[in-house]
Design a protein around this motif. Structure first.
Motif, PDB file in Angstrom:
ATOM      1  N   ALA A 148     -24.924 -21.730 -27.190  1.00 49.51           N
ATOM      2  CA  ALA A 148     -24.697 -20.606 -27.980  1.00 49.51           C
ATOM      3  C   ALA A 148     -24.500 -19.048 -27.226  1.00 49.51           C
ATOM      4  O   ALA A 148     -24.659 -19.111 -26.282  1.00 49.51           O
ATOM      5  CB  ALA A 148     -26.643 -21.127 -27.848  1.00 49.51           C
ATOM      6  N   GLY A 149     -25.313 -18.266 -28.207  1.00 52.16           N
ATOM      7  CA  GLY A 149     -25.560 -16.586 -27.655  1.00 52.16           C
ATOM      8  C   GLY A 149     -24.716 -15.815 -28.537  1.00 52.16           C
ATOM      9  O   GLY A 149     -23.309 -16.413 -29.350  1.00 52.16           O
ATOM     10  N   PRO A 150     -25.742 -14.425 -28.773  1.00 48.62           N
ATOM     11  CA  PRO A 150     -25.145 -13.756 -29.758  1.00 48.62           C
ATOM     12  C   PRO A 150     -23.534 -13.086 -29.744  1.00 48.62           C
ATOM     13  O   PRO A 150     -22.790 -12.329 -30.876  1.00 48.62           O
ATOM     14  CB  PRO A 150     -26.562 -12.721 -30.203  1.00 48.62           C
ATOM     15  CG  PRO A 150     -26.761 -13.317 -28.578  1.00 48.62           C
ATOM     16  CD  PRO A 150     -26.705 -14.092 -27.617  1.00 48.62           C
ATOM     17  N   GLY A 151     -23.177 -13.060 -28.093  1.00 51.46           N
ATOM     18  CA  GLY A 151     -22.020 -12.272 -27.888  1.00 51.46           C
ATOM     19  C   GLY A 151     -20.901 -12.905 -27.451  1.00 51.46           C
ATOM     20  O   GLY A 151     -20.568 -12.295 -26.380  1.00 51.46           O
ATOM     21  N   LYS A 152     -20.627 -14.139 -28.191  1.00 58.15           N
ATOM     22  CA  LYS A 152     -19.752 -14.618 -27.503  1.00 58.15           C
ATOM     23  C   LYS A 152     -17.769 -13.974 -27.101  1.00 58.15           C
ATOM     24  O   LYS A 152     -18.063 -13.857 -28.496  1.00 58.15           O
ATOM     25  CB  LYS A 152     -19.724 -16.385 -27.747  1.00 58.15           C
ATOM     26  CG  LYS A 152     -20.699 -17.027 -27.395  1.00 58.15           C
ATOM     27  CD  LYS A 152     -20.866 -18.634 -28.370  1.00 58.15           C
ATOM     28  CE  LYS A 152     -21.607 -19.044 -28.810  1.00 58.15           C
ATOM     29  NZ  LYS A 152     -22.297 -18.740 -29.995  1.00 58.15           N
ATOM     30  N   ARG A 153     -17.400 -13.969 -26.373  1.00 57.25           N
ATOM     31  CA  ARG A 153     -16.299 -12.945 -26.276  1.00 57.25           C
ATOM     32  C   ARG A 153     -15.076 -14.455 -27.020  1.00 57.25           C
ATOM     33  O   ARG A 153     -14.883 -14.894 -26.943  1.00 57.25           O
ATOM     34  CB  ARG A 153     -16.519 -12.794 -24.303  1.00 57.25           C
ATOM     35  CG  ARG A 153     -16.955 -12.399 -23.793  1.00 57.25           C
ATOM     36  CD  ARG A 153     -16.976 -10.584 -24.587  1.00 57.25           C
ATOM     37  NE  ARG A 153     -15.904 -10.253 -23.920  1.00 57.25           N
ATOM     38  CZ  ARG A 153     -15.100  -9.499 -22.976  1.00 57.25           C
ATOM     39  NH1 ARG A 153     -16.712  -9.348 -21.719  1.00 57.25           N
ATOM     40  NH2 ARG A 153     -14.281  -8.028 -22.888  1.00 57.25           N
ATOM     41  N   ASP A 154     -14.055 -13.769 -27.400  1.00 55.48           N
ATOM     42  CA  ASP A 154     -12.956 -14.620 -27.337  1.00 55.48           C
ATOM     43  C   ASP A 154     -12.650 -15.979 -26.781  1.00 55.48           C
ATOM     44  O   ASP A 154     -11.971 -16.564 -27.162  1.00 55.48           O
ATOM     45  CB  ASP A 154     -11.450 -13.801 -28.090  1.00 55.48           C
ATOM     46  CG  ASP A 154     -11.899 -13.688 -29.222  1.00 55.48           C
ATOM     47  OD1 ASP A 154     -13.159 -13.698 -29.964  1.00 55.48           O
ATOM     48  OD2 ASP A 154     -11.069 -12.262 -30.388  1.00 55.48           O
ATOM     49  N   ARG A 155     -12.477 -14.674 -25.668  1.00 55.37           N
ATOM     50  CA  ARG A 155     -12.346 -15.894 -24.720  1.00 55.37           C
ATOM     51  C   ARG A 155     -12.873 -17.019 -24.457  1.00 55.37           C
ATOM     52  O   ARG A 155     -12.701 -18.460 -23.553  1.00 55.37           O
ATOM     53  CB  ARG A 155     -11.778 -15.166 -23.012  1.00 55.37           C
ATOM     54  CG  ARG A 155     -12.738 -14.368 -22.590  1.00 55.37           C
ATOM     55  CD  ARG A 155     -12.551 -14.306 -21.575  1.00 55.37           C
ATOM     56  NE  ARG A 155     -13.369 -12.893 -20.302  1.00 55.37           N
ATOM     57  CZ  ARG A 155     -13.953 -12.073 -20.532  1.00 55.37           C
ATOM     58  NH1 ARG A 155     -12.804 -11.181 -20.558  1.00 55.37           N
ATOM     59  NH2 ARG A 155     -15.057 -11.994 -19.867  1.00 55.37           N
ATOM     60  N   GLU A 156     -14.448 -16.435 -24.424  1.00 52.07           N
ATOM     61  CA  GLU A 156     -15.545 -17.510 -24.360  1.00 52.07           C
ATOM     62  C   GLU A 156     -15.113 -18.978 -25.377  1.00 52.07           C
ATOM     63  O   GLU A 156     -15.390 -20.256 -24.675  1.00 52.07           O
ATOM     64  CB  GLU A 156     -16.576 -17.488 -23.835  1.00 52.07           C
ATOM     65  CG  GLU A 156     -17.004 -16.210 -23.184  1.00 52.07           C
ATOM     66  CD  GLU A 156     -18.589 -15.396 -23.269  1.00 52.07           C
ATOM     67  OE1 GLU A 156     -18.499 -15.429 -23.797  1.00 52.07           O
ATOM     68  OE2 GLU A 156     -19.069 -16.350 -21.156  1.00 52.07           O
ATOM     69  N   LEU A 157     -15.136 -18.523 -26.706  1.00 52.57           N
ATOM     70  CA  LEU A 157     -14.501 -19.592 -27.577  1.00 52.57           C
ATOM     71  C   LEU A 157     -13.538 -20.206 -27.631  1.00 52.57           C
ATOM     72  O   LEU A 157     -13.658 -21.439 -27.336  1.00 52.57           O
ATOM     73  CB  LEU A 157     -14.124 -18.260 -28.873  1.00 52.57           C
ATOM     74  CG  LEU A 157     -15.715 -17.639 -29.419  1.00 52.57           C
ATOM     75  CD1 LEU A 157     -15.184 -16.808 -30.408  1.00 52.57           C
ATOM     76  CD2 LEU A 157     -16.867 -19.031 -29.789  1.00 52.57           C
ATOM     77  N   VAL A 158     -11.950 -19.345 -26.851  1.00 51.72           N
ATOM     78  CA  VAL A 158     -11.401 -20.427 -27.024  1.00 51.72           C
ATOM     79  C   VAL A 158     -11.544 -21.404 -25.178  1.00 51.72           C
ATOM     80  O   VAL A 158     -11.454 -22.494 -25.558  1.00 51.72           O
ATOM     81  CB  VAL A 158     -10.621 -19.839 -25.562  1.00 51.72           C
ATOM     82  CG1 VAL A 158      -9.244 -20.412 -25.078  1.00 51.72           C
ATOM     83  CG2 VAL A 158      -9.401 -18.854 -26.779  1.00 51.72           C
ATOM     84  N   ALA A 159     -12.281 -21.066 -24.461  1.00 53.30           N
ATOM     85  CA  ALA A 159     -12.982 -21.921 -23.533  1.00 53.30           C
ATOM     86  C   ALA A 159     -13.814 -23.054 -24.754  1.00 53.30           C
ATOM     87  O   ALA A 159     -13.802 -24.234 -23.959  1.00 53.30           O
ATOM     88  CB  ALA A 159     -13.505 -21.350 -22.326  1.00 53.30           C
ATOM     89  N   ALA A 160     -14.707 -22.821 -24.321  1.00 51.48           N
ATOM     90  CA  ALA A 160     -15.082 -24.230 -25.599  1.00 51.48           C
ATOM     91  C   ALA A 160     -15.148 -24.993 -25.804  1.00 51.48           C
ATOM     92  O   ALA A 160     -15.017 -25.753 -26.456  1.00 51.48           O
ATOM     93  CB  ALA A 160     -16.638 -23.510 -26.493  1.00 51.48           C
ATOM     94  N   ILE A 161     -14.334 -24.106 -27.553  1.00 48.89           N
ATOM     95  CA  ILE A 161     -13.008 -25.183 -28.549  1.00 48.89           C
ATOM     96  C   ILE A 161     -11.888 -25.559 -27.998  1.00 48.89           C
ATOM     97  O   ILE A 161     -12.267 -26.829 -28.100  1.00 48.89           O
ATOM     98  CB  ILE A 161     -12.189 -24.341 -29.339  1.00 48.89           C
ATOM     99  CG1 ILE A 161     -13.566 -23.248 -30.302  1.00 48.89           C
ATOM    100  CG2 ILE A 161     -11.304 -25.043 -29.943  1.00 48.89           C
ATOM    101  CD1 ILE A 161     -13.146 -22.412 -31.225  1.00 48.89           C
ATOM    102  N   GLY A 162     -11.547 -25.169 -26.535  1.00 44.34           N
ATOM    103  CA  GLY A 162     -10.107 -25.603 -25.741  1.00 44.34           C
ATOM    104  C   GLY A 162     -10.868 -26.717 -24.821  1.00 44.34           C
ATOM    105  O   GLY A 162      -9.988 -28.252 -25.253  1.00 44.34           O
TER     106      GLY A 162
END
Lengths: 419, 419
Positions: free
Chosen positions: A111-125
């Motif tokens: 969770a977190g209101p300001g996830k970076r694109d690279r963080e979304l990549v890490a999580a989805i990946g």
């Protein structure tokens, strides 16, 4: 004059020589292990006992998650991973620590209101669960999942139209940067029907650090109603509802410990009577502070003892660079003393002292006008309630002192030190 | 509606395309240099100009010291070392940075109420000046100097019986952990007659962050009187009086910049008329914030744009983990916005936004209800007044985000980056 030791949290005691014991060993022995002061010692036995108490009080199927932000010490995370049902993280850095500690990615929520694109990549990946905070974030997650050729497992975080009454931090009931307003949720839920998403359920966090069982039960009931109302608009059955946290710990003498049984009983009743649309849903609590705060002790040595204008100051080698919240400078309006004792002495004569840190700023206060046994230079002081929002929630680099040691005192495994 | 750019500190402007310039280059160019956001950029040209302004306003012989705690970035310290007459440090870590930056040890003063023995060893060993804070510390310094076979050069820090009126932080006028009460000074001065000490003079710090020239002049005059009264009891002629700091910078719209000329004129008059016993003494000001705060900009990118309960939130990739003071959580009673603008746009239409950081906590606020040009995801925001008490005075490890870049934008030397 009340006994200074009455301010020690339960779980701590002294030996026959008056020395404070932490996980069964004198505080001074932990300082020797660390090779220096100040240091943090976390009693993993107390953490285990707390988790067991939560399990015993709560409905049997309730999932207990640990909120890594409370204390991300790697050794602590490794010890916690097998004891809880998931980790909640708030950055890619915490996600990496969570997986390194052995938590399965599918049991990690981000969770977190300001996830970076690279963080979304890490999580989805890696297959972690994304707690989506906005329509914009959902669109970014969509694009990234499509690019990666991976499905994104998601919760939708809802900004609740109510707050947790009397919470230390209110996180609902008005305009907030967290989650999607309930009124806007249906449109986002429709978007989440896209097969690039695996819709898992909802995340609602109404507030934190609350000692009022009734208020917590009320917020949990309101959360259930809120989620039940939204479930009909969801693109898939609700598999998980993260009910948030909010369970508080007593920092100050006037604080009464939370009635955990009352929270558990109320939640059991509510879950038993929940609407059919949530009949097959699992439920989770995310607990950070409640699991670890009381298990932690910050040990700091007295460097100087001096009088000024009739007042006694004990100057320590610790300070707000490790204990910002205890100094009263982190989300605090009126500073109050965290519980503090002399770890080597319990008997009088007593004296009244101002315990300060070593930093060259008047903000660096650890205890104002506190009663202590007469304390000498070289004595070790113990500041309790240091297991959560201590080291990492403090400006460690301020004034250039070395980092404190952290020791996980684990009776089951020996002790681990992260230097 | 007032122009949002009116809140920019002097020294900053936009180019014809409306892009914010920092040290003559667009903000976005600095972000590209850093390779990521958020980042700090410090305009060394503004620091030089400020030092020149201080030199021009103050009595010619006045020594200007830099207080390293305000911003210990190594590249900044290297650039500052040849421009000031000394560095003031508050730990062995800062002492090491000061010497590494090229400052001569004898021009470094080490103050702080909780100096460790190993810090006294480091200071005495390299010939730095110790600002002694108590009789107990004097005794420890004595033992260490004797053991090392080195003389300890010392100032005696006095806790002044007056405070700096209206200071952001009061550091005198009552019971304080800093220095020795004036009444107790004669006994310590007698102790400092021991030949293991080289008594150099006095250090008095009455308060910080003050915008009232008259109050500063008053405190400096009172400091001179205080020191003149103690000088007769000193074991040697007073070679140096460190008058402390206190010169404030304007953070908020209602703040009027300090009248530096008035401070300088008053100090010149006072020094010209000083008592004979201080006739051959040198005097120093220790300035941290005043030299660097306004030269620093924190650049953070908008990650999300969302509405909640009718309010607009701009969620950034920055936050209180780098900007604790700006978030209102460090020594602040009532939170007020630090000056913030959109670094890419200056023209309307305008909107009112709440700018928040990326951390999953309601404490993470960068600007409440601020007027900005309509701002898009990806825009760069500039938070000013970020040159002092920014990165190192913030809980950088909180929530596990990577450290921000810091760039010294130095027109004379090219730019230095400390990753």
């Amino acid at each position: 004059m009340s006994d200074p030791d009455s301010r020690m949290p339960s779980g701590f005691a002294r030996d026959q020589d008056g020395r404070l014991l932490i996980a069964g060993r004198p505080a001074e022995a932990w300082a020797e292990d660390a090779g220096d002061t100040p240091l943090f010692v976390y009693d993993m036995g107390l953490v285990r006992a707390r988790i067991a108490a939560v399990r015993a009080a709560m409905p049997p199927a309730l999932r207990i998650h640990y909120a890594v932000k409370a204390n991300p010490m790697p050794e602590l995370l490794r010890a916690l991973a097998p004891l809880v049902d998931g980790f909640d993280v708030a950055s890619a850095g915490e996600l990496a620590r969570a997986t390194a500690a052995g938590m399965a990615a599918h049991a990690i929520s981000f969770a977190g209101p300001g996830k970076r694109d690279r963080e979304l990549v890490a999580a989805i990946g890696c297959g972690a669960v994304l707690s989506l905070e906005s329509a914009g974030e959902a669109a970014r997650a969509h694009a990234i999942a499509a690019r990666l050729g991976r499905q994104a497992t998601v919760l939708l975080r809802i900004n609740p139209p109510f707050e947790l009454r009397g919470a230390g931090m209110r996180m609902g009931g008005g305009a907030r940067p967290f989650g999607v307003d309930a009124a806007d949720a249906p449109a986002v839920l429709e978007y989440l029907a896209d097969p690039v998403f695996d819709f898992m359920g909802f995340h609602v966090f109404a507030g934190s650090q609350n000692l009022d069982a009734e208020a917590i039960a009320e917020a949990q009931a309101a959360t259930l109603d809120l989620v039940a109302g939204l479930a009909a608009a969801a693109p898939a059955p609700v598999r998980l509802v993260n009910l948030g946290g909010g369970l508080g710990v007593p920092y100050f003498p006037a604080d009464r410990p939370l009635d955990l049984e009352a929270v558990g009983t109320a939640l059991s009743q509510r879950l038993a009577a929940r609407p059919a649309i949530l009949g097959k849903s699992a439920f989770a609590l995310e607990l950070g502070r409640y699991l670890v705060a009381e298990a932690g002790v910050y040990l700091t040595r007295v460097i100087d003892r001096k009088h000024s204008a009739g007042k006694l100051f004990l100057v320590t080698d610790g300070g707000l660079h490790h204990q910002l919240a205890a100094s009263g400078n982190f989300g605090t309006v009126i500073r109050r003393n965290y519980p503090l004792v002399n770890a080597l002495r319990s008997h009088g004569p007593f004296e009244t002292a101002n315990v300060v840190g070593c930093l060259c700023t008047p903000l660096d206060r650890l205890a104002d006008a506190v009663t202590l046994p007469e304390t000498a230079v070289g004595d070790l002081l113990a500041l309790f309630m240091a297991g959560a929002y201590g080291r990492t929630a403090s400006p460690e680099a301020f004034l250039g002192h070395p980092p404190p040691a952290e020791i996980l005192a684990d009776p089951l495994k020996g002790s681990g030190t992260d230097p």
